[in-house]
Write a protein that holds these residues in place. Structure first.
Motif, PDB file in Angstrom:
ATOM      1  N   ASP A   7      41.851  51.769  42.188  1.00 20.23           N
ATOM      2  CA  ASP A   7      40.757  52.261  41.342  1.00 20.23           C
ATOM      3  C   ASP A   7      40.516  53.730  41.671  1.00 20.23           C
ATOM      4  O   ASP A   7      40.365  54.084  42.845  1.00 20.23           O
ATOM      5  CB  ASP A   7      39.467  51.476  41.614  1.00 20.23           C
ATOM      6  N   LYS A  41      39.874  55.485  36.319  1.00 18.47           N
ATOM      7  CA  LYS A  41      41.163  54.881  36.007  1.00 18.47           C
ATOM      8  C   LYS A  41      41.420  53.689  36.919  1.00 18.47           C
ATOM      9  O   LYS A  41      40.930  53.620  38.028  1.00 18.47           O
ATOM     10  CB  LYS A  41      42.291  55.913  36.205  1.00 18.47           C
ATOM     11  N   ARG A  42      42.188  52.742  36.386  1.00 21.10           N
ATOM     12  CA  ARG A  42      42.601  51.582  37.172  1.00 21.10           C
ATOM     13  C   ARG A  42      44.118  51.442  37.033  1.00 21.10           C
ATOM     14  O   ARG A  42      44.643  51.443  35.918  1.00 21.10           O
ATOM     15  CB  ARG A  42      41.899  50.334  36.641  1.00 21.10           C
ATOM     16  N   PHE A  43      44.800  51.336  38.161  1.00 26.56           N
ATOM     17  CA  PHE A  43      46.249  51.150  38.154  1.00 26.56           C
ATOM     18  C   PHE A  43      46.583  49.806  38.783  1.00 26.56           C
ATOM     19  O   PHE A  43      46.035  49.458  39.833  1.00 26.56           O
ATOM     20  CB  PHE A  43      46.942  52.256  38.972  1.00 26.56           C
ATOM     21  N   GLU A  44      47.463  49.059  38.123  1.00 23.21           N
ATOM     22  CA  GLU A  44      47.988  47.829  38.712  1.00 23.21           C
ATOM     23  C   GLU A  44      49.426  48.099  39.131  1.00 23.21           C
ATOM     24  O   GLU A  44      50.278  48.409  38.294  1.00 23.21           O
ATOM     25  CB  GLU A  44      47.902  46.688  37.695  1.00 23.21           C
TER      26      GLU A  44
ATOM     27  N   ARG B  38      50.934  49.599  35.716  1.00 21.89           N
ATOM     28  CA  ARG B  38      50.183  49.589  34.463  1.00 21.89           C
ATOM     29  C   ARG B  38      48.937  50.433  34.669  1.00 21.89           C
ATOM     30  O   ARG B  38      48.259  50.323  35.685  1.00 21.89           O
ATOM     31  CB  ARG B  38      49.744  48.172  34.068  1.00 21.89           C
ATOM     32  N   GLN B  39      48.657  51.296  33.697  1.00 21.00           N
ATOM     33  CA  GLN B  39      47.473  52.153  33.811  1.00 21.00           C
ATOM     34  C   GLN B  39      46.395  51.707  32.840  1.00 21.00           C
ATOM     35  O   GLN B  39      46.654  51.486  31.661  1.00 21.00           O
ATOM     36  CB  GLN B  39      47.847  53.620  33.526  1.00 21.00           C
ATOM     37  N   GLY B  40      45.177  51.573  33.356  1.00 25.04           N
ATOM     38  CA  GLY B  40      44.048  51.200  32.523  1.00 25.04           C
ATOM     39  C   GLY B  40      42.835  52.043  32.833  1.00 25.04           C
ATOM     40  O   GLY B  40      42.939  53.084  33.479  1.00 25.04           O
ATOM     41  N   LYS B  41      41.695  51.573  32.367  1.00 24.84           N
ATOM     42  CA  LYS B  41      40.446  52.319  32.557  1.00 24.84           C
ATOM     43  C   LYS B  41      39.450  51.474  33.327  1.00 24.84           C
ATOM     44  O   LYS B  41      39.462  50.249  33.252  1.00 24.84           O
ATOM     45  CB  LYS B  41      39.852  52.696  31.194  1.00 24.84           C
ATOM     46  N   ARG B  42      38.581  52.148  34.058  1.00 17.10           N
ATOM     47  CA  ARG B  42      37.494  51.480  34.771  1.00 17.10           C
ATOM     48  C   ARG B  42      36.200  52.213  34.428  1.00 17.10           C
ATOM     49  O   ARG B  42      36.130  53.432  34.531  1.00 17.10           O
ATOM     50  CB  ARG B  42      37.759  51.545  36.267  1.00 17.10           C
TER      51      ARG B  42
END
Lengths: 80, 80
Positions: A7, A41-44, B38-42
């Motif tokens: 995160d 941003k959140r990365f998995e 994988r990139q997302g949002k927080r």
């Protein structure tokens, strides 16, 4: 195989215009009671092997060098 | 005052070119063992009142209409 999450959020003292724009829009859309929004941003990250201490240390290095800008952002690494 | 987090990620079947670019870059930087990113949002949403069921339901509506695109993204709402 393991999944590690990174995160990334702007440091509290850094202005977040995207979050502010969202927060300002909410009352116009009928949503009350929200005092602030911060966007990050959140990365998995999927690992070939187990999420042991060595792997987490590597993901922390990846976060520091590639996923976050440590000058303006904080990040957190955890196993999901 | 309570903080509610909204994590937004692309659905698994949706291509994530940003995440792929990061994953491709890692071996060149000396990081091995990562099979995917994988990139997302927080979003961190600050509430005036408590994070009770009514407040969480409102944040879910905010996520659906403003923070995520439900056609291509999944989201998760939780209290931090």
């Amino acid at each position: 195989m393991a999944r590690v999450v990174v995160d990334v959020m702007l440091k509290p003292e850094i202005l977040d215009p995207q979050g502010q724009a969202i927060a300002r829009k909410l009352p116009q859309m009928g949503f009350e009671g929200v005092t602030g929004v911060r966007q990050g941003k959140r990365f998995e990250v999927e690992l070939e092997g187990p999420a042991d201490e060595a792997a987490l240390e590597q993901v922390r290095k990846i976060a520091e060098t590639l996923l976050a800008n440590p000058v303006i952002e904080n990040f957190e690494v955890f196993v999901e």
